[in-house]
Design an enzyme around this catalytic site. Structure first.
Site, PDB file in Angstrom:
ATOM      1  N   LYS A  78      37.783  58.743  44.377  1.00 46.22           N
ATOM      2  CA  LYS A  78      37.021  58.749  43.127  1.00 46.22           C
ATOM      3  C   LYS A  78      37.884  58.158  42.048  1.00 46.22           C
ATOM      4  O   LYS A  78      39.116  58.270  42.089  1.00 46.22           O
ATOM      5  CB  LYS A  78      36.638  60.172  42.730  1.00 46.22           C
ATOM      6  CG  LYS A  78      35.414  60.221  41.856  1.00 46.22           C
ATOM      7  CD  LYS A  78      34.182  60.045  42.732  1.00 46.22           C
ATOM      8  CE  LYS A  78      32.896  60.335  42.055  1.00 46.22           C
ATOM      9  NZ  LYS A  78      31.834  60.527  43.059  1.00 46.22           N
TER      10      LYS A  78
HETATM   11  N1  GLU Z   1      29.198  58.033  43.192  1.00 41.61           N
HETATM   12  C1  GLU Z   1      28.369  58.234  44.332  1.00 41.61           C
HETATM   13  C2  GLU Z   1      28.659  59.550  44.998  1.00 41.61           C
HETATM   14  O1  GLU Z   1      29.182  60.444  44.389  1.00 41.61           O
HETATM   15  C3  GLU Z   1      28.392  57.055  45.298  1.00 41.61           C
HETATM   16  C4  GLU Z   1      29.704  56.768  45.917  1.00 41.61           C
HETATM   17  C5  GLU Z   1      29.703  55.488  46.756  1.00 41.61           C
HETATM   18  O2  GLU Z   1      28.659  54.933  47.014  1.00 41.61           O
HETATM   19  O3  GLU Z   1      30.799  55.079  47.124  1.00 41.61           O
HETATM   20  O4  GLU Z   1      28.308  59.776  46.126  1.00 41.61           O
END
Ligand code: GLU
Length: 417
Positions: free
Chosen positions: A107
């Site tokens: 993240k």
């Molecule tokens: N931000 C989204 C999540 O929390 C998508 C993450 C992604 O597609 O890499 O799942």
């Protein structure tokens, strides 16, 4: 007021601890998995439009790369901090493992209020942040995507900055891009679609007819808006919706398409004529069959959990329910479909986008959507059956299944050196 002792990282570690104990892992494995594999904190000096300079802080945390490249969104919010990003990265590891997409978890975040900055400023922040984390991202190492406060345009700037520095176009470095530069059909709506696939299955498996069920959705952004729309299209009566500015209630159901037009014009659900205004906090406590929290973490906590009446909660957001609230809700028979299952549609289609980008071969929308549905329903069935057979909550079952896959990868690879 959230639980005073609850933070996303503490909650994530507590749930990991339970899972590793259930799996009989040794404490060393818990120690490995409770910490991130790699973390980078960067300073982002930003020249504002008035020529003054502001310095922001950005993070990229790669929790695990045991099952493949790190994968996860990038969040722009004034509340972003390193511990929050660590928790969100860990949840990505479990989400990818549970859905069996070949990634670890990551993240990113920048402590910024995107609404207080112009589009040009956001572009400069994104480009500077991307170049600062460039040494640790790439299609084979770590692939960012949108999250709270970021969008397709953010991904286009990231892809361009990365590609310009490498000297050629590398679409697979990010997912959730605009279609014109290698985004996947169906990615924009994938998280919401996945939430509703699982919600419909969970309603039916709990003896509730979706066509006779009511729903409330907290959040009208990338996830909540689509979830409300798909729930409405599936025949549910969406009686409550809120965003960060306020809430709406209509016992006869809210017309989501009309509400969408209002939000496009005004920027908020507040003031919509087709429903009564309510306090945003009251939305969570509405007497509905299905509640979809689709905003941020920690909104269902020890204080409001005793007042929550929904029969089923499907977590569109990451980490909306604290462990203390989980216990209170579980004791009164409320079924909670956890985030790492419920909102995994986004990363599933991110995976499809990355595969398409790597192969430079593009799929049709129907193909994307049917593969998404198949994966979501397969994971739902697996988690549901496992929870039943082991007498676990859905969250307990999903976490154990996910952690087990990651532990297996660690054990088979062995500890280096
Ligand atoms: N931000 C989204 C999540 O929390 C998508 C993450 C992604 O597609 O890499 O799942």
């Amino acid at each position: 007021m959230a639980d005073p002792i609850s933070t996303p990282l503490k909650d994530a570690r507590a749930r990991l601890k339970e899972a590793t104990e259930l799996l009989g892992c040794d404490p060393g494995m818990y120690a490995v998995l409770s910490n991130a594999a790699r973390e980078l904190t960067v300073s982002i000096p930003l020249r504002r439009d008035d020529d003054s300079v502001e310095v922001l802080t950005g993070y990229r945390v790669q929790h695990s790369v045991a099952r493949g490249p790190a994968k996860g969104g990038l969040r722009y919010s004034p509340h972003v901090n390193l511990d929050e990003v660590r928790a969100l990265a860990m949840w990505m590891t479990w989400k990818c493992a549970l859905l069996d997409v070949p990634y670890g978890g990551a993240k990113g975040g920048v402590t910024i209020d995107p609404r207080a900055h112009s589009e040009r400023e956001l572009e400069r922040v994104t480009r500077r942040y991307t170049s600062a984390i460039m040494p640790i991202i790439g299609p084979e190492t770590d692939i960012p995507a949108p999250d709270v406060g970021t969008n397709e345009q953010t991904m286009a700037w990231m892809m361009d900055t990365y590609s310009m520095n490498k000297g050629y176009s590398i679409p697979a470095v990010v997912t959730g891009k605009p279609i014109s530069i290698g985004g996947s059909l169906g990615r924009a709506t994938s998280t919401s679609e996945g939430v509703v696939h699982v919600a419909l299955a969970a309603l039916r498996d709990n003896g509730l007819d979706p066509a006779k069920s009511t729903a409330a959705v907290q959040g009208f952004g990338k996830v909540g808006r689509g979830a409300a729309q798909f729930a409405f299209e599936a025949g549910l009566k969406v009686v409550g919706i809120s965003d960060e500015f306020g809430g709406l209630f209509n016992p006869n159901g809210i017309d989501i398409a009309k509400l969408g037009e209002h939000v496009d014009k005004t920027g908020s659900v507040v003031g919509f004529k087709g429903a009564e205004p309510i306090d945003g906090h009251d939305l969570l406590e509405m007497d509905v069959d299905l509640l979809i929290p689709a905003a941020v973490e920690g909104v269902i906590h020890e204080q409001n959990a005793p007042r929550i009446k929904a029969k089923l909660i499907v977590e569109g957001a990451n980490g909306p329910t604290t462990p203390a609230a989980d216990k209170i809700l579980e004791a009164r028979g409320c079924v909670i479909v956890p985030d790492i299952l419920a909102n995994a549609g986004g990363v599933i289609v991110s995976y499809f986008e990355w595969v398409q980008g790597n192969q430079a071969y593009w799929w049709g929308k129907d193909e994307v959507e049917s593969k998404l549905e198949e994966r979501m329903l397969g994971a739902w069935a697996k988690v549901h059956d496992f929870a039943k057979s082991k007498k676990l909550s859905l969250r307990g079952a999903a976490t154990v299944l996910a952690v087990q896959r990651v532990v297996e990868a660690h054990e088979i690879r062995g500890l280096y050196p």
